[in-house]
Enzyme design. Structure first.
Site, PDB file in Angstrom:
ATOM      1  N   MET A  30       0.852  -1.197   0.000  1.00  0.00           N
ATOM      2  CA  MET A  30       0.000   0.000   0.000  1.00  0.00           C
ATOM      3  C   MET A  30       0.886   1.245   0.000  1.00  0.00           C
ATOM      4  O   MET A  30       0.445   2.329   0.372  1.00  0.00           O
ATOM      5  CB  MET A  30      -0.933  -0.009   1.202  1.00  0.00           C
ATOM      6  CG  MET A  30      -1.907  -1.199   1.150  1.00  0.00           C
ATOM      7  SD  MET A  30      -3.451  -0.930   2.024  1.00  0.00           S
ATOM      8  CE  MET A  30      -2.875  -0.722   3.677  1.00  0.00           C
ATOM      9  N   GLY A  31       2.159   1.066  -0.396  1.00  0.00           N
ATOM     10  CA  GLY A  31       3.061   2.215  -0.470  1.00  0.00           C
ATOM     11  C   GLY A  31       3.577   2.633   0.885  1.00  0.00           C
ATOM     12  O   GLY A  31       3.551   1.853   1.840  1.00  0.00           O
ATOM     13  N   HIS A  37       9.562  -3.499   3.270  1.00  0.00           N
ATOM     14  CA  HIS A  37       9.084  -3.761   1.899  1.00  0.00           C
ATOM     15  C   HIS A  37      10.262  -4.073   0.979  1.00  0.00           C
ATOM     16  O   HIS A  37      10.194  -4.978   0.148  1.00  0.00           O
ATOM     17  CB  HIS A  37       8.363  -2.526   1.328  1.00  0.00           C
ATOM     18  CG  HIS A  37       7.084  -2.178   2.020  1.00  0.00           C
ATOM     19  ND1 HIS A  37       6.930  -1.030   2.764  1.00  0.00           N
ATOM     20  CD2 HIS A  37       5.896  -2.808   2.054  1.00  0.00           C
ATOM     21  CE1 HIS A  37       5.697  -0.975   3.234  1.00  0.00           C
ATOM     22  NE2 HIS A  37       5.046  -2.039   2.827  1.00  0.00           N
ATOM     23  N   GLN A 153      -2.562 -12.066   8.222  1.00  0.00           N
ATOM     24  CA  GLN A 153      -2.799 -11.791   6.800  1.00  0.00           C
ATOM     25  C   GLN A 153      -2.131 -12.871   5.936  1.00  0.00           C
ATOM     26  O   GLN A 153      -2.708 -13.359   4.961  1.00  0.00           O
ATOM     27  CB  GLN A 153      -2.259 -10.408   6.432  1.00  0.00           C
ATOM     28  CG  GLN A 153      -2.218 -10.156   4.932  1.00  0.00           C
ATOM     29  CD  GLN A 153      -1.907  -8.717   4.591  1.00  0.00           C
ATOM     30  OE1 GLN A 153      -2.784  -7.873   4.591  1.00  0.00           O
ATOM     31  NE2 GLN A 153      -0.649  -8.432   4.286  1.00  0.00           N
ATOM     32  N   SER A 186       4.467   1.061   7.770  1.00  0.00           N
ATOM     33  CA  SER A 186       4.169   2.368   7.177  1.00  0.00           C
ATOM     34  C   SER A 186       3.516   3.286   8.212  1.00  0.00           C
ATOM     35  O   SER A 186       3.603   4.504   8.120  1.00  0.00           O
ATOM     36  CB  SER A 186       3.227   2.194   5.985  1.00  0.00           C
ATOM     37  OG  SER A 186       3.768   1.242   5.114  1.00  0.00           O
TER      38      SER A 186
END
Ligand code: PAF
Length: 281
Positions: A30-31, A37, A153, A186
């Site tokens: 999701m940036g 990441h 997840q 994030s």
């Protein structure tokens, strides 16, 4: 590195790669990218001929509109970070591109989806499954990479691939931490300096739980973790559960077979942080 906004252009390029016999590794994000990441991207680069990174803040997985509004969106900085990695394609679509029609699909993950994050963030995993299945269908990767910070997840995505019979290898990657132990996320960028200073206590409390395991019953360890987090003043526990790695069912005895995972969710002010620790077998 090429940036795609449209599904059609991405698919044309990937189709040509597939015809050329190249393998495709995929890192959905999701940036607001960080070193966690980038470790997924680097691993995908070592294991595949082409690497696709998606950057899409998926509205259907946010059960709290405020959380969706404040989620960091930093495409330029993300592109700069990715250009230093072995990333070939960045896919950063609009909401309309991914959802031309509302996605009304409902997934049933049974108890995997109803405990912990599933309990406290109703609808969250349904939204994750909607977007990840859509992205998998567009990218058709051989392997996809997920960080173990989001342990539940990862379990859900593996289960989704079984349900949808998707021939995709789901690769679990270790949690990457800041020097002070805070799991990279994030959301860390949203912490106030005061909350950032105390947030590493989440991991140090998980390590205390690791030391207590076997000496105290799981329920007692859970209580100690909750009491310690809440006693710090600036942090508030939402849950700490000790679960079986495969079923995510609460474990009431250390003697039970199988690996156990301690999963925690904590509010640091308005920012919700999650982390986990694996208890040795
Ligand atoms: O873990 C995330 O960043 C998101 O849940 C994912 C897998 C990219 C789906 O939006």
């Amino acid at each position: 590195m090429k940036l795609f906004r449209s599904i059609k252009e991405l698919q044309q390029t990937l189709a040509a790669d597939r015809i050329a016999g190249l393998t495709i590794g995929f890192v959905p994000t999701m940036g607001a990218l960080h070193l966690g990441h980038l470790s997924l991207v680097e691993r995908a680069g070592r294991e595949n001929d082409r690497v696709v990174v998606s950057i899409f803040v998926n509205p259907t997985q946010f059960n709290d509109p405020h959380d969706l509004r404040i989620y960091p969106r930093t495409l330029d900085a993300d592109m700069a970070l990715l250009s230093g990695c072995r990333c070939d394609y960045v896919f950063a679509p609009s909401v309309e591109e991914i959802y031309p029609e509302p996605d009304t699909r409902k997934f049933d993950f049974g108890s995997l989806g109803s405990v912990m994050e599933g309990h406290f963030r109703p609808g969250h995993f349904n939204g994750v499954a909607q977007v990840v299945s859509r992205l998998f269908d567009l990218v058709k990767p051989g392997k996809a990479y997920f960080g173990l910070k989001d342990f539940q997840q990862y379990s859900i995505i593996k289960n989704m691939c079984l349900i949808l019979k998707l021939p995709i290898g789901i690769v679990a990657c270790d949690i990457v931490r800041e020097a002070d132990g805070l799991a990279m996320s994030s959301r860390n960028a949203l912490l106030t300096p005061e909350h950032r200073a105390v947030a590493p206590q989440i991991y140090s409390t998980l390590q205390l739980a690791l030391k207590e395991a076997g000496h105290f019953a799981p329920d007692v360890v859970k209580r100690h973790v909750a009491d310690r987090i809440n006693s710090l003043g600036l942090l508030k526990i939402e849950y700490f559960e000790i679960v079986d790695e495969l079923t995510l069912k609460t474990v009431s005895s250390w003697k039970r077979k199988g690996t156990k995972v301690g999963c925690i969710a904590v509010f640091a002010g308005k920012v919700r942080l999650i982390d986990n620790i694996i208890f040795a077998k």
